[in-house]
Design a protein around this motif. Structure first.
Motif, PDB file in Angstrom:
ATOM      1  N   THR A  17       0.856  -1.181   0.000  1.00 45.32           N
ATOM      2  CA  THR A  17       0.000   0.000   0.000  1.00 45.32           C
ATOM      3  C   THR A  17       0.895   1.235   0.000  1.00 45.32           C
ATOM      4  N   THR A  18       0.300   2.377  -0.248  1.00 44.51           N
ATOM      5  CA  THR A  18       1.005   3.642  -0.053  1.00 44.51           C
ATOM      6  C   THR A  18       0.271   4.356   1.094  1.00 44.51           C
ATOM      7  N   PRO A  19       0.801   5.487   1.570  1.00 47.94           N
ATOM      8  CA  PRO A  19       0.103   6.178   2.663  1.00 47.94           C
ATOM      9  C   PRO A  19      -1.221   6.831   2.250  1.00 47.94           C
ATOM     10  N   GLU A  20      -1.526   6.856   0.947  1.00 52.95           N
ATOM     11  CA  GLU A  20      -2.786   7.484   0.510  1.00 52.95           C
ATOM     12  C   GLU A  20      -3.990   6.777   1.117  1.00 52.95           C
ATOM     13  N   PRO A  21      -4.967   7.560   1.613  1.00 47.10           N
ATOM     14  CA  PRO A  21      -6.147   6.929   2.221  1.00 47.10           C
ATOM     15  C   PRO A  21      -6.853   5.930   1.291  1.00 47.10           C
ATOM     16  N   THR A  22      -6.922   6.236  -0.006  1.00 52.03           N
ATOM     17  CA  THR A  22      -7.595   5.315  -0.924  1.00 52.03           C
ATOM     18  C   THR A  22      -6.831   3.987  -1.016  1.00 52.03           C
ATOM     19  N   ALA A  23      -5.513   4.064  -1.020  1.00 46.05           N
ATOM     20  CA  ALA A  23      -4.699   2.832  -1.089  1.00 46.05           C
ATOM     21  C   ALA A  23      -4.867   2.024   0.192  1.00 46.05           C
ATOM     22  N   ILE A  24      -4.933   2.730   1.332  1.00 44.77           N
ATOM     23  CA  ILE A  24      -5.092   2.034   2.623  1.00 44.77           C
ATOM     24  C   ILE A  24      -6.442   1.317   2.670  1.00 44.77           C
ATOM     25  N   LYS A  32      -3.761 -17.815   5.884  1.00 47.15           N
ATOM     26  CA  LYS A  32      -2.703 -17.303   4.990  1.00 47.15           C
ATOM     27  C   LYS A  32      -1.825 -16.313   5.729  1.00 47.15           C
ATOM     28  N   SER A  33      -0.517 -16.433   5.506  1.00 49.87           N
ATOM     29  CA  SER A  33       0.415 -15.506   6.131  1.00 49.87           C
ATOM     30  C   SER A  33       0.428 -14.192   5.326  1.00 49.87           C
ATOM     31  N   ILE A  34      -0.056 -13.119   5.945  1.00 48.74           N
ATOM     32  CA  ILE A  34      -0.163 -11.827   5.244  1.00 48.74           C
ATOM     33  C   ILE A  34       0.843 -10.823   5.809  1.00 48.74           C
ATOM     34  N   LYS A  35       1.666 -10.282   4.922  1.00 51.97           N
ATOM     35  CA  LYS A  35       2.648  -9.266   5.321  1.00 51.97           C
ATOM     36  C   LYS A  35       2.279  -7.959   4.631  1.00 51.97           C
ATOM     37  N   LEU A  36       2.757  -6.873   5.217  1.00 52.37           N
ATOM     38  CA  LEU A  36       2.442  -5.567   4.659  1.00 52.37           C
ATOM     39  C   LEU A  36       3.718  -4.801   4.334  1.00 52.37           C
ATOM     40  N   VAL A  37       3.737  -4.148   3.174  1.00 49.77           N
ATOM     41  CA  VAL A  37       4.829  -3.216   2.857  1.00 49.77           C
ATOM     42  C   VAL A  37       4.187  -1.872   2.515  1.00 49.77           C
ATOM     43  N   VAL A  38       4.631  -0.824   3.189  1.00 48.69           N
ATOM     44  CA  VAL A  38       4.119   0.511   2.893  1.00 48.69           C
ATOM     45  C   VAL A  38       5.126   1.189   1.964  1.00 48.69           C
ATOM     46  N   ASN A  39       4.688   1.486   0.767  1.00 51.72           N
ATOM     47  CA  ASN A  39       5.585   2.077  -0.236  1.00 51.72           C
ATOM     48  C   ASN A  39       5.375   3.585  -0.319  1.00 51.72           C
ATOM     49  N   ARG A  40       6.394   4.268  -0.763  1.00 51.97           N
ATOM     50  CA  ARG A  40       6.361   5.709  -1.019  1.00 51.97           C
ATOM     51  C   ARG A  40       6.168   6.549   0.236  1.00 51.97           C
ATOM     52  N   VAL A  41       6.806   6.140   1.329  1.00 55.28           N
ATOM     53  CA  VAL A  41       6.678   6.937   2.549  1.00 55.28           C
ATOM     54  C   VAL A  41       7.682   8.094   2.514  1.00 55.28           C
ATOM     55  N   GLN A  42       7.354   9.165   3.251  1.00 52.71           N
ATOM     56  CA  GLN A  42       8.232  10.339   3.333  1.00 52.71           C
ATOM     57  C   GLN A  42       9.156  10.255   4.533  1.00 52.71           C
TER      58      GLN A  42
END
Ligand code: ATP
Ligand code: MG
Length: 289
Positions: free
Chosen positions: A159-166, A183-193
């Protein structure tokens, strides 16, 4: 032959310990960086003495080969049409990974019937020859995307930090959990400042998934918003290769290390990588004596 090569040969001959770990990279919203991260993550993993195949499973808008700047002769279109076997279209690229090119432009393939899909996923499973297979999927909750996600051992939701992406990340986690609660679910937050933003967004997704879906999502890390990424896309060379010291590349190496180390830490060293780490660890100890 050096010791590492020797050990590797030994383990490869011992087929019963062989199991490819499949990791699907997916997202709710499109354009959040799945393909960019998949390509660089595959290369970063390969730098850790493991073998990796990257499968471009985005059957609508394949672009792994575009990011890598190659024009494959055959792609998934030929496999799905029965003209080629999956193993015949695997390409080795200079970045030390293998890739299976997607069927770019053949939009009708984005809606395979159930039999085509099952046959295809089975042929992917038969390709059990590497330590890792990274599967770059399309975005959203279509059955094609979910089929890959459900077939994989693990899934990384980007996901990105954008509310729509979240919101859309939450949506895809909900769909996955409904069909595969374990299912093993991991999260990566892309494009952070900032590091703080990366942590805050991850915590938010993890909290809402835990609270409303009772699903445990693990924070795998974040990737900085970095000009090196679009520059590399334009130059058709993965950012991990063209800008190895960039902030985005450093983040991706950390994610790769986490993926590899976690298997050892969990004591779940079933796949080859964990097996290797354990093996090397024990030989290192012996050398210290
Ligand atoms: N960390 C980043 N910093 C800056 N730009 C980024 C970053 N990650 C991705 N981008 C940019 O976002 C765009 C979309 O990236 P990418 O194609 O990897 O997304 P995707 O999730 O695979 O998209 P799709 O859903 O269409 O498959 C690209 O132009 C890329 O350069
Ligand atoms: Mg993509």
């Amino acid at each position: 032959m050096d010791q590492a090569t020797n050990l590797r040969k030994l383990v490869l001959e011992n087929r019963q310990v062989k199991k490819t770990k499949t990791i699907a990279v997916t997202s709710g919203k499109g354009g959040v960086g799945k393909s960019s991260i998949s390509v660089s993550l595959a290369i970063a993993l390969a730098r850790n003495n493991v073998t990796v195949t990257l499968l471009d499973a985005d059957l609508g808008l394949a672009n792994v080969n575009v990011i890598l700047g190659i024009i494959p002769k055959y792609n998934l279109y030929h496999v799905i049409k029965g003209k080629k076997k999956l193993r015949e279209i695997v390409i080795e690229v200079p970045e030390n990974i293998k890739i299976i090119a997607g069927a770019s432009g053949f939009h009708q393939l984005a809606n395979l019937d159930v039999k085509q899909r099952t046959d295809f996923i089975e042929s992917v499973a038969e390709l059990d020859s590497d330590d890792y297979m990274i599967i770059d999927t399309g975005a959203g909750v279509s059955q094609n995307v979910l089929a890959f996600v459900l077939a994989a051992d693990e899934v990384i939701v980007v996901t990105t930090p954008e509310p729509t992406a979240i919101t859309d990340a939450y949506g895809i986690i909900k769909s996955i959990a409904a069909q595969a609660p374990d299912k093993s679910i991991k999260l990566v937050v892309n494009r952070v400042q900032s590091v703080a933003e990366g942590k805050r967004v991850a915590q938010r997704v993890i909290n809402i998934a835990g609270q409303f879906l009772n699903v445990k999502v693990e924070n795998l890390g974040f990737v900085f918003d970095d000009i090196a990424v679009p520059k590399s896309v334009r130059n058709q060379k993965p950012f991990f290769v063209s800008y190895p010291k960039s902030k985005a590349s450093v983040c991706v190496s950390i994610i790769a290390e986490r993926i590899i180390n976690r298997e050892v830490e969990n004591g779940k060293a079933t796949g080859l990588p964990g097996f290797f780490r354990n093996l090397f660890r024990s030989t290192e100890k012996e050398e210290e004596k």
